[in-house]
Design a protein around this motif. Structure first.
Motif, PDB file in Angstrom:
ATOM      1  N   THR A  20      -6.540   4.074   0.965  1.00  0.00           N
ATOM      2  CA  THR A  20      -6.021   5.289   1.598  1.00  0.00           C
ATOM      3  C   THR A  20      -4.714   4.996   2.326  1.00  0.00           C
ATOM      4  OG1 THR A  20      -8.237   6.212   1.858  1.00  0.00           O
ATOM      5  CG2 THR A  20      -6.512   7.128   3.255  1.00  0.00           C
ATOM      6  N   ARG A  77      -3.749  16.570   5.325  1.00  0.00           N
ATOM      7  CA  ARG A  77      -3.942  17.340   4.100  1.00  0.00           C
ATOM      8  C   ARG A  77      -3.775  16.460   2.862  1.00  0.00           C
ATOM      9  NH1 ARG A  77      -1.099  18.924   0.210  1.00  0.00           N
ATOM     10  NH2 ARG A  77       0.866  18.285   1.161  1.00  0.00           N
ATOM     11  N   VAL A  78      -2.744  15.628   2.882  1.00  0.00           N
ATOM     12  CA  VAL A  78      -2.469  14.744   1.739  1.00  0.00           C
ATOM     13  C   VAL A  78      -3.593  13.721   1.564  1.00  0.00           C
ATOM     14  CG1 VAL A  78      -0.968  12.896   0.916  1.00  0.00           C
ATOM     15  CG2 VAL A  78       0.026  15.019   1.771  1.00  0.00           C
ATOM     16  N   GLU A  90      -6.664  13.722   2.639  1.00  0.00           N
ATOM     17  CA  GLU A  90      -7.985  14.270   2.343  1.00  0.00           C
ATOM     18  C   GLU A  90      -8.096  14.739   0.901  1.00  0.00           C
ATOM     19  OE1 GLU A  90      -8.361  17.200   5.379  1.00  0.00           O
ATOM     20  OE2 GLU A  90      -8.916  15.738   6.936  1.00  0.00           O
ATOM     21  N   SER A  91      -6.969  14.699   0.190  1.00  0.00           N
ATOM     22  CA  SER A  91      -6.957  14.998  -1.246  1.00  0.00           C
ATOM     23  C   SER A  91      -6.859  13.673  -2.009  1.00  0.00           C
ATOM     24  CB  SER A  91      -5.752  15.886  -1.579  1.00  0.00           C
ATOM     25  OG  SER A  91      -4.545  15.129  -1.489  1.00  0.00           O
ATOM     26  N   ASN A  92      -6.516  13.759  -3.288  1.00  0.00           N
ATOM     27  CA  ASN A  92      -6.328  12.545  -4.094  1.00  0.00           C
ATOM     28  C   ASN A  92      -4.855  12.263  -4.374  1.00  0.00           C
ATOM     29  OD1 ASN A  92      -9.097  11.858  -4.431  1.00  0.00           O
ATOM     30  ND2 ASN A  92      -9.300  13.479  -5.975  1.00  0.00           N
ATOM     31  N   GLU A  93      -3.971  12.902  -3.619  1.00  0.00           N
ATOM     32  CA  GLU A  93      -2.543  12.711  -3.863  1.00  0.00           C
ATOM     33  C   GLU A  93      -2.141  11.250  -3.708  1.00  0.00           C
ATOM     34  OE1 GLU A  93       0.363  15.552  -2.315  1.00  0.00           O
ATOM     35  OE2 GLU A  93      -1.324  16.817  -1.683  1.00  0.00           O
ATOM     36  N   THR A 114      -2.817   8.830  -5.547  1.00  0.00           N
ATOM     37  CA  THR A 114      -3.763   7.850  -6.103  1.00  0.00           C
ATOM     38  C   THR A 114      -3.166   7.172  -7.329  1.00  0.00           C
ATOM     39  OG1 THR A 114      -5.740   8.961  -5.270  1.00  0.00           O
ATOM     40  CG2 THR A 114      -6.005   7.590  -7.231  1.00  0.00           C
TER      41      THR A 114
END
Length: 245
Positions: free
Chosen positions: A100, A154-155, A157-160, A162
């Motif tokens: 992360t 926001r970023v 907590e997403s998969n951005e 990855t």
């Protein structure tokens, strides 16, 4: 000149190598013409998001190292870190998966502060016992660098990003990097490990000299008539201040 540095935030030698490289770069005559790009790597992708034990206990358990050997290793690494102006505190290190945090670094790059974020996370991990797996902490670091903390959350907590991290790791392996830190200069020279600053200085000088030297490839032209008459001109004919050959 472009220099790419593959590293893992949770790698103690990466932070030491970073300092030694920076020392060399600071003394490099052409430092203003060097682009440094940080790339992601993970030493232990299988590490859980968080581990409820100390770094020493974790290494002893997973690597089969006697506690005394771990303690001795930490002392040796801390001594090397101290020589570079770093204050490692392995007793306070929070064991956490770094994936992360690497996504956060790629996000920071879009704001032009990736290098600053790399420094902040390494210092937080090794010197002040901060949790690099915590989105709250990463948002805090981002805010200190001018990034909206709500946007960071926001970023993350997403998969951005990855795929960006995975691509970095795959590229390192394709280049033959089995460990970090790994420095690549102009995709021509690879330097593995936290080498001394003098080694980095020599590499910078060598790479710069080679990139600044033009290699002229000449053909084996015939030696026919003068090029000015257009007939049988040699294939490598040239004109200079004194006329044409």
């Amino acid at each position: 000149m472009k220099i790419e540095i593959w590293s893992d935030i949770a790698c103690p030698w990466c932070y030491i190598g970073k300092r030694r490289f920076e020392t060399a770069l600071e003394g490099f005559a052409h430092k203003d013409e060097v682009e440094v790009r940080w790339r992601s790597f993970q030493l232990d992708p299988s590490l859980p998001d968080h581990v409820e034990e100390s770094e020493a206990a974790y290494l002893s358990r997973t690597k089969g190292m006697p506690p005394e050997a771990v303690k001795q290793m930490f002392a040796q690494v801390s001594e090397q870190a101290s020589g570079e102006g770093l204050s490692y505190d392995f007793d306070s290190v929070v064991v956490a998966n770094s994936f992360t945090a690497h996504r956060f670094l790629h996000f920071a790059q879009t704001h032009g502060v990736m290098a600053e974020a790399e420094e902040a996370l390494m210092s937080g991990h090794f010197e002040t016992g901060r949790d690099i797996g915590s989105i709250d902490y990463l948002a805090e670091v981002g805010e200190s660098l001018g990034i909206d903390p709500a946007e960071t959350r926001r970023v993350l907590e997403s998969n951005e990003y990855t795929r960006a991290v995975e691509a970095d790791i795959a590229e390192a392996r394709a280049l033959g990097a089995n460990g970090v830190p790994f420095f690549v200069i102009d995709r021509k020279y690879g330097i593995s490990g936290a080498q001394q600053s003098e080694t980095f200085s020599r590499a910078l000088d060598t790479a710069w000299e080679e990139s600044s030297t033009l290699t002229v490839l000449s053909g084996a032209g015939s030696t026919g008539a003068d090029a000015s008459d257009g007939a049988d001109a040699p294939s490598g004919a040239v004109c200079g201040p004194e006329g044409c050959d």
